[in-house]
Design an enzyme around this catalytic site. Structure first.
Site, PDB file in Angstrom:
ATOM      1  N   SER A 149       3.827  36.081 -24.932  1.00  0.00           N
ATOM      2  CA  SER A 149       3.574  37.380 -25.384  1.00  0.00           C
ATOM      3  C   SER A 149       2.181  38.060 -25.030  1.00  0.00           C
ATOM      4  CB  SER A 149       3.154  37.072 -27.001  1.00  0.00           C
ATOM      5  OG  SER A 149       4.295  36.295 -27.680  1.00  0.00           O
ATOM      6  N   ARG A 175      -3.764  31.580 -34.567  1.00  0.00           N
ATOM      7  CA  ARG A 175      -4.134  31.948 -33.114  1.00  0.00           C
ATOM      8  C   ARG A 175      -5.663  32.112 -32.972  1.00  0.00           C
ATOM      9  NH1 ARG A 175       0.424  30.376 -33.302  1.00  0.00           N
ATOM     10  NH2 ARG A 175       1.962  31.405 -32.339  1.00  0.00           N
ATOM     11  N   GLU A 220      -3.006  40.150 -25.778  1.00  0.00           N
ATOM     12  CA  GLU A 220      -3.306  38.790 -26.285  1.00  0.00           C
ATOM     13  C   GLU A 220      -4.129  38.039 -25.220  1.00  0.00           C
ATOM     14  OE1 GLU A 220      -2.692  36.875 -29.021  1.00  0.00           O
ATOM     15  OE2 GLU A 220      -3.212  34.969 -27.990  1.00  0.00           O
TER      16      GLU A 220
HETATM   17  C1  LIG Z   1       6.001  31.576 -21.393  1.00  0.00           C
HETATM   18  C2  LIG Z   1       4.920  31.425 -22.415  1.00  0.00           C
HETATM   19  C3  LIG Z   1       5.013  31.042 -23.540  1.00  0.00           C
HETATM   20  C4  LIG Z   1       3.997  30.846 -24.367  1.00  0.00           C
HETATM   21  N1  LIG Z   1       4.399  30.341 -25.958  1.00  0.00           N
HETATM   22  C5  LIG Z   1       3.067  30.131 -26.802  1.00  0.00           C
HETATM   23  C6  LIG Z   1       3.499  29.868 -27.854  1.00  0.00           C
HETATM   24  O1  LIG Z   1       4.890  29.562 -28.357  1.00  0.00           O
HETATM   25  N2  LIG Z   1       2.672  29.566 -28.746  1.00  0.00           N
HETATM   26  C7  LIG Z   1       1.259  29.802 -28.014  1.00  0.00           C
HETATM   27  O2  LIG Z   1       0.319  29.604 -29.150  1.00  0.00           O
HETATM   28  N3  LIG Z   1       0.981  30.174 -27.050  1.00  0.00           N
HETATM   29  C8  LIG Z   1       1.841  30.396 -25.990  1.00  0.00           C
HETATM   30  N4  LIG Z   1       1.617  30.641 -25.027  1.00  0.00           N
HETATM   31  C9  LIG Z   1       0.168  31.012 -24.416  1.00  0.00           C
HETATM   32  C10 LIG Z   1      -0.332  29.760 -23.610  1.00  0.00           C
HETATM   33  O3  LIG Z   1       0.733  28.958 -23.522  1.00  0.00           O
HETATM   34  C11 LIG Z   1      -1.495  29.325 -24.421  1.00  0.00           C
HETATM   35  O4  LIG Z   1      -2.395  30.139 -24.906  1.00  0.00           O
HETATM   36  C12 LIG Z   1      -1.983  27.902 -23.854  1.00  0.00           C
HETATM   37  O5  LIG Z   1      -2.721  27.131 -24.559  1.00  0.00           O
HETATM   38  C13 LIG Z   1      -2.920  28.317 -22.443  1.00  0.00           C
HETATM   39  O6  LIG Z   1      -3.336  27.141 -22.011  1.00  0.00           O
HETATM   40  P1  LIG Z   1      -3.756  27.140 -20.371  1.00  0.00           P
HETATM   41  O7  LIG Z   1      -4.228  25.831 -20.128  1.00  0.00           O
HETATM   42  O8  LIG Z   1      -2.708  27.976 -19.743  1.00  0.00           O
HETATM   43  O9  LIG Z   1      -5.168  28.131 -20.446  1.00  0.00           O
HETATM   44  P2  LIG Z   1      -5.731  29.433 -19.510  1.00  0.00           P
HETATM   45  O10 LIG Z   1      -4.712  30.204 -19.713  1.00  0.00           O
HETATM   46  O11 LIG Z   1      -6.061  28.807 -18.277  1.00  0.00           O
HETATM   47  O12 LIG Z   1      -6.870  29.629 -20.416  1.00  0.00           O
HETATM   48  C14 LIG Z   1      -6.928  30.389 -21.369  1.00  0.00           C
HETATM   49  C15 LIG Z   1      -8.268  30.670 -22.039  1.00  0.00           C
HETATM   50  O13 LIG Z   1      -8.823  29.012 -22.223  1.00  0.00           O
HETATM   51  C16 LIG Z   1     -10.028  29.185 -21.538  1.00  0.00           C
HETATM   52  N5  LIG Z   1     -10.002  27.406 -21.461  1.00  0.00           N
HETATM   53  C17 LIG Z   1      -9.087  26.829 -20.915  1.00  0.00           C
HETATM   54  N6  LIG Z   1      -9.262  25.497 -20.358  1.00  0.00           N
HETATM   55  C18 LIG Z   1     -10.429  25.456 -21.288  1.00  0.00           C
HETATM   56  C19 LIG Z   1     -11.488  24.263 -21.475  1.00  0.00           C
HETATM   57  N7  LIG Z   1     -11.303  22.945 -21.098  1.00  0.00           N
HETATM   58  N8  LIG Z   1     -12.693  24.500 -22.069  1.00  0.00           N
HETATM   59  C20 LIG Z   1     -13.158  25.778 -22.410  1.00  0.00           C
HETATM   60  N9  LIG Z   1     -12.142  26.948 -22.215  1.00  0.00           N
HETATM   61  C21 LIG Z   1     -11.106  26.808 -21.614  1.00  0.00           C
HETATM   62  C22 LIG Z   1      -9.709  29.856 -20.674  1.00  0.00           C
HETATM   63  O14 LIG Z   1     -11.275  30.323 -20.077  1.00  0.00           O
HETATM   64  C23 LIG Z   1      -9.329  31.183 -21.356  1.00  0.00           C
HETATM   65  O15 LIG Z   1     -10.204  31.818 -22.019  1.00  0.00           O
HETATM   66  C24 LIG Z   1       2.736  30.980 -23.920  1.00  0.00           C
HETATM   67  C25 LIG Z   1       2.599  31.354 -22.739  1.00  0.00           C
HETATM   68  C26 LIG Z   1       3.568  31.659 -21.817  1.00  0.00           C
HETATM   69  C27 LIG Z   1       3.372  31.786 -20.208  1.00  0.00           C
END
Ligand SMILES: Cc1cc2nc3c(=O)[nH]c(=O)nc-3n(C[C@H](O)[C@H](O)[C@H](O)COP(=O)(O)OP(=O)(O)OC[C@H]3O[C@@H](n4cnc5c(N)ncnc54)[C@H](O)[C@@H]3O)c2cc1C
Length: 339
Positions: free
Chosen positions: A237, A164, A334
């Protein structure tokens, strides 16, 4: 269509899976990453890049401009008959990419089906599930560094992936990720060790499952286990599992023999279960107005409808304080907390 579109006074409820109704003064949608250097040159303060908003908590209206990538193309880079390389735009929805790859019979991403988010965010916390982390499929990450004005093709090793964690997570405004290149395989090794995964496959598929069958099994398990953010706002989480020195873990186990303890990153550390600590502190299913702890998941904070970012953070604070009071361990959020 222009490379960048500028939107004003944007309602963000649909742009974060917690469903928090914050507003952004400015949101830039990027369709062509070529425009990124000129866009960043306009900013006085570092913007917030948002993907699907599934790992952020909007504690208040963000004071910085927001940027969202909408480039979602898949480009075939190479195919040697077994290994296929795809370069994928940051704006591609992660689960759609997984489904596109398994539909073509390609191994590599199938265990990571149904994780919310975008391709641009997947390297940041090295997303992982069901025994696989995305770094096992990443060849390189293409990123812009606003501080220096340089573009980089960061190799897998450059990205410093860990559990992570990655180079990107260490300084969230250092790199802007515009696309990611993946290695996918026609003859892959199914990874079925994770509890319950093999059992969820159709009987005929347990020995030689296709990537599609594995992804479908993962989706079915995840749908049954986790609250769906489109129904009940959440950010997955909400707390990290705390890493503590071995002696601290041993002292706690002496007091609470049933406490789950996992190996840390070294022999001298242990990882504790934040879910267990929160559950034992009596928070599972707790509700303060529209902010709550999911009834079946001590680790998942939920928005029952109209909780504000402050409501969620107040509840998080109370949980962190009470776990610390009871166990002497400070747990931490997280997701990225934005204010
Ligand atoms: C129901 C649920 C289940 C989940 N299960 C898992 C799991 O099983 N495993 C796991 O690892 N995670 C899990 N997550 C967490 C989440 O899915 C991941 O962290 C995912 O990668 C976030 O993607 P996002 O596009 O929504 O990012 P965002 O939430 O929009 O952004 C997250 C971070 O990334 C940065 N960011 C986003 N895009 C870019 C870019 N292009 N360049 C630079 N920085 C960027 C943002 O500024 C921020 O700091 C879960 C979340 C939820 C809601």
């Amino acid at each position: 269509m222009s490379a960048i579109e500028r939107l004003e006074d944007v309602e963000l409820r649909q742009l974060n899976t917690m469903g928090i109704a914050a507003r952004a003064a400015e949101l830039f949608e990027v369709r062509d990453p070529v425009a990124v250097p000129a866009l960043w040159a306009r900013f006085d303060t570092a913007p917030l890049v948002v993907g699907s908003g599934s790992n952020i908590v909007l504690a208040a209206d963000p004071r910085m401009p927001l940027v969202r990538f909408r480039n979602a193309d898949i480009e075939l880079i190479s195919d040697d008959g077994d290994r296929v390389q795809w370069r994928v735009g940051a704006g591609k929805i992660w689960h759609e990419l997984v489904m596109d790859s398994v539909a073509q019979g390609l191994f590599g991403l199938e265990n990571l089906a149904y994780i919310p988010g975008t391709v641009g965010a997947c390297p940041i916390q090295n997303i992982g599930a069901y025994g696989v982390e995305v770094n096992s499929a990443i060849e390189s990450v293409h990123a812009f560094e606003p501080r220096t004005g340089e573009w980089y093709h960061l190799s897998n090793a450059d990205c410093e992936f860990a559990y992570r964690d990655s180079l990107f997570k260490q300084d969230l405004s250092r790199f802007v990720i515009t696309d990611v290149t993946f290695n996918l395989y026609r003859r892959g090794e199914p990874r079925l060790d994770y509890a319950g995964l093999r059992d969820a496959l159709p009987d005929a598929a347990t020995l030689t499952p296709t990537p599609q069958q594995i992804a479908d099994a993962v989706v079915a398990i995840r749908k049954a286990k986790l609250p769906d953010p489109t129904v009940l706002g959440n950010a997955g989480s909400f707390f990290k599992n705390p890493i503590v020195p071995l002696q601290v873990a041993d002292a706690l186990v002496a007091q609470y023999p049933q406490m789950p303890v996992f190996r840390g990153s070294s022999d001298a550390t242990r990882k504790l279960s934040a879910a267990w600590l929160i559950d034992q502190s009596g928070w599972k299913g707790h509700r303060d107005g529209d902010a709550g702890v999911a009834p079946g998941h001590a680790l998942v904070l939920v928005n029952y409808g109209n909780a504000s970012g402050a409501d969620i953070m107040n509840l998080a604070q109370r949980i962190m304080d009470s776990v610390e009071q009871r166990f002497g361990i400070r747990i931490e959020p997280e997701p990225r907390v934005v204010s």
